[in-house]
Design a protein around this motif. Structure first.
Motif, PDB file in Angstrom:
ATOM      1  N   ASP A 201      36.231  38.470  50.598  1.00  0.00           N
ATOM      2  CA  ASP A 201      36.376  38.724  52.022  1.00  0.00           C
ATOM      3  C   ASP A 201      37.343  37.740  52.664  1.00  0.00           C
ATOM      4  O   ASP A 201      37.608  37.784  53.848  1.00  0.00           O
ATOM      5  CB  ASP A 201      35.020  38.715  52.731  1.00  0.00           C
ATOM      6  N   THR A 202      37.891  36.826  51.864  1.00  0.00           N
ATOM      7  CA  THR A 202      38.913  35.913  52.328  1.00  0.00           C
ATOM      8  C   THR A 202      40.163  36.177  51.507  1.00  0.00           C
ATOM      9  O   THR A 202      40.165  36.022  50.295  1.00  0.00           O
ATOM     10  CB  THR A 202      38.487  34.442  52.133  1.00  0.00           C
ATOM     11  N   TYR A 203      41.219  36.625  52.172  1.00  0.00           N
ATOM     12  CA  TYR A 203      42.427  37.033  51.483  1.00  0.00           C
ATOM     13  C   TYR A 203      43.586  36.129  51.852  1.00  0.00           C
ATOM     14  O   TYR A 203      43.679  35.644  52.964  1.00  0.00           O
ATOM     15  CB  TYR A 203      42.783  38.477  51.844  1.00  0.00           C
TER      16      TYR A 203
ATOM     17  N   VAL B  96      49.097  45.310  58.949  1.00  0.00           N
ATOM     18  CA  VAL B  96      48.335  45.164  60.182  1.00  0.00           C
ATOM     19  C   VAL B  96      46.949  45.803  60.119  1.00  0.00           C
ATOM     20  O   VAL B  96      46.209  45.752  61.091  1.00  0.00           O
ATOM     21  CB  VAL B  96      49.120  45.738  61.386  1.00  0.00           C
ATOM     22  N   ASP B  97      46.577  46.401  58.998  1.00  0.00           N
ATOM     23  CA  ASP B  97      45.266  47.040  58.882  1.00  0.00           C
ATOM     24  C   ASP B  97      44.177  45.974  58.931  1.00  0.00           C
ATOM     25  O   ASP B  97      44.381  44.837  58.521  1.00  0.00           O
ATOM     26  CB  ASP B  97      45.178  47.815  57.564  1.00  0.00           C
ATOM     27  N   ASN B  98      43.013  46.361  59.440  1.00  0.00           N
ATOM     28  CA  ASN B  98      41.897  45.425  59.526  1.00  0.00           C
ATOM     29  C   ASN B  98      41.025  45.414  58.283  1.00  0.00           C
ATOM     30  O   ASN B  98      40.050  44.671  58.227  1.00  0.00           O
ATOM     31  CB  ASN B  98      41.038  45.756  60.749  1.00  0.00           C
ATOM     32  N   SER B  99      41.353  46.244  57.304  1.00  0.00           N
ATOM     33  CA  SER B  99      40.555  46.280  56.080  1.00  0.00           C
ATOM     34  C   SER B  99      41.459  46.040  54.874  1.00  0.00           C
ATOM     35  O   SER B  99      42.661  46.310  54.925  1.00  0.00           O
ATOM     36  CB  SER B  99      39.842  47.628  55.945  1.00  0.00           C
TER      37      SER B  99
ATOM     38  N   SER C   6      40.957  50.682  52.288  1.00  0.00           N
ATOM     39  CA  SER C   6      41.725  51.690  53.036  1.00  0.00           C
ATOM     40  C   SER C   6      42.360  52.737  52.123  1.00  0.00           C
ATOM     41  O   SER C   6      42.618  53.850  52.549  1.00  0.00           O
ATOM     42  CB  SER C   6      42.786  51.026  53.908  1.00  0.00           C
TER      43      SER C   6
END
Length: 87
Positions: free
Chosen positions: A75-77, A40-43, A48
């Motif tokens: 930047d697209t995972y 759920v992390d935004n990075s 992180s």
């Protein structure tokens, strides 16, 4: 870690999961790699967990990793399989 026979050691950082523990892996709870709530992390994890990765490999190697990932449009995972399964 693997050694090439000439004393050069290569360390690989990757996700641990059940198969890496052999038969005993089935007995462990793998919340951190299998539960959707673990993602759920935004990075991205390389950001992180920067301090841990620098400690493992040093600042120069970490900077090379970041440069490589960003040059490849990182930047697209893809979603982790635990998250993909629930979708």
């Amino acid at each position: 870690d693997t050694e090439d026979g000439d004393g050069h050691v290569t360390s690989t950082v990757r996700q641990w999961d059940r198969k890496h523990w052999g038969d005993g892996g089935a007995e462990f709870h793998w919340w951190c790699t299998e539960a959707e709530e673990a993602f759920v992390d935004n990075s991205p994890v390389y950001e992180s967990m920067r301090d841990e990765l620098v400690e493992l490999c040093n600042e120069k190697v970490y900077d090379r990793l970041v440069s490589y990932l960003r040059s490849r449009g990182a930047d697209t995972y893809l979603p982790h399989p635990a998250v993909r399964r629930s979708s």
